[in-house]
Write an enzyme that holds these catalytic residues in place. Structure first.
Site, PDB file in Angstrom:
ATOM      1  CB  VAL A 149      -0.960  -0.019   1.207  1.00 27.72           C
ATOM      2  CG1 VAL A 149      -1.630   1.342   1.397  1.00 27.72           C
ATOM      3  CG2 VAL A 149      -2.016  -1.104   1.036  1.00 27.72           C
ATOM      4  CD  GLU A 150       2.461   3.722   3.715  1.00 28.83           C
ATOM      5  OE1 GLU A 150       2.985   4.716   3.183  1.00 28.83           O
ATOM      6  OE2 GLU A 150       1.477   3.786   4.482  1.00 28.83           O
ATOM      7  CB  THR A 151       6.635   2.011  -1.524  1.00 27.56           C
ATOM      8  OG1 THR A 151       6.949   0.730  -0.956  1.00 27.56           O
ATOM      9  CG2 THR A 151       6.835   3.101  -0.482  1.00 27.56           C
TER      10      THR A 151
END
Length: 363
Positions: A149-151
């Protein structure tokens, strides 16, 4: 900005009076107030509001010489696009009825490609994920999902110099200057402790770093050296894996417990008028009296949060358990935590040997 203790204020006033200097921690250079007069910032932040106070704070609290801090800030660049992007993050007006916001949000992260890439990331780093799960008690799929989700599993870690991002938001963005000057403070200490050139690290426009997008304060509190090379490097997958697991563990993750369970809403339920959100808390009897029951096992939990997701076609109701709340410590959003949860479950299903599983079968 954290308030100074009385003892620090006394020491600072004595230093200004020429009665000695405050010893630095960790073997850093001793701060001598007289040298402040010869420290000046050149470039984009010369004379900017807050710069002089920041230089004094770095000297007083962390033993940075004023010339050292001034030299670093002189190499920072003011980036107008960062300010423009921050302004776009302002909260939008809340909808008064269902409009499918959750469905659109979920679609950004819950795709066949993101699930497949998560499985590939897991298989590439199977050993590190197994070690993290065994040591911290956090399931591998949730560590993978956070990084996804982040990167996008390290595919988009950001290309903005962290120094530029934090200096711009500290000295050219008054609305959140206190918060970001604190993060700039943590960043400079981090780079000193880790032996990094402060002009080199790159990340998001807001200063988040590495595969797991920690802010500098989170780096100092939760990042771990999971490779054993003596450095914490969030751009290295193994250190990022260990750091995410440590973050969850330190925020109270309970090994073996569920995260969230779909709620069954009876006809005539009063769910529509109840307060909802990851920070609510209801007893099961209280919910049952209002026509709300769990559709699955709650792992013995007696207190849950009531979540309402604005899905296409109407609201979805879920019951959030303690571990769901832990995920929101990463990002204070029920949508974010639910996207992580559902992506984790999808990755676990496919990694476990169910190829081609359809997204609609997972929730």
């Amino acid at each position: 900005m954290r308030p100074l203790s009385l003892s620090l204020l006394v020491l600072w006033s004595l230093a200004l009076a020429g009665c000695g200097s405050q010893p630095a921690r960790d073997g850093a250079p001793v701060y001598r107030p007289a040298s402040y007069q010869s420290a000046s910032v050149h470039g984009d932040f010369a004379g900017a509001p807050g710069v002089d106070d920041f230089i004094q704070r770095m000297a007083r609290q962390h033993g940075f010489s004023p010339r050292q801090t001034a030299s670093i800030l002189s190499r920072a660049q003011r980036r107008q696009p960062i300010i423009d992007l921050m302004d776009r993050q302002a909260p939008s007006r809340r909808s008064t009825g269902p409009n499918g916001a959750w469905t659109r949000y979920r679609a950004k992260f819950l795709t066949d490609s993101s699930i497949a890439n998560g499985v590939s990331f897991w298989r590439r780093h199977e050993s590190a994920l197994a070690r993290a799960q065994a040591h911290y008690g956090v399931p591998a799929e949730y560590i993978v999902a956070i990084i996804g989700v982040e990167t996008r599993y390290g595919g988009f870690v950001g290309k903005t110099r962290i120094l530029d991002a934090l200096a711009t938001l500290s000295f050219a963005y008054p609305r959140r200057a206190d918060y970001f000057s604190g993060e700039l403070e943590h960043f400079l200490v981090m780079t000193r402790d880790e032996g990094m050139d402060p002009t080199r690290p790159e990340g998001s426009f807001a200063g988040a770093m590495g595969l797991c997008q920690f802010m500098p304060s989170s780096f100092r509190d939760y990042a771990v050296d999971f490779t054993g090379d003596g450095h914490r490097n969030l751009w290295h997958p193994e250190d990022a894996i260990g750091s995410v697991a440590n973050y969850f563990k330190r925020h109270g993750w309970r090994s073996g417990e569920a995260v969230a369970v779909r709620a069954r809403i009876s006809s005539g339920s009063s769910a529509g008028v109840m307060k909802t959100g990851y920070d609510t808390q209801y007893g099961l009897g209280q919910l049952a009296a209002r026509g709300i029951e769990p559709a699955g096992s709650l792992s013995g939990a007696r207190q849950v949060s009531l979540l309402r997701l604005d899905a296409q076609g109407g609201y979805e109701y879920w019951l959030g358990l303690h571990n769901f709340y832990v995920i929101t410590r990463y990002n204070h959003s029920a949508y974010y935590a639910m996207a992580v949860h559902q992506l984790a479950q999808a990755i676990r299903t496919r990694h476990g040997g169910t190829p081609g599983v359809r997204l609609s079968s997972l929730w």
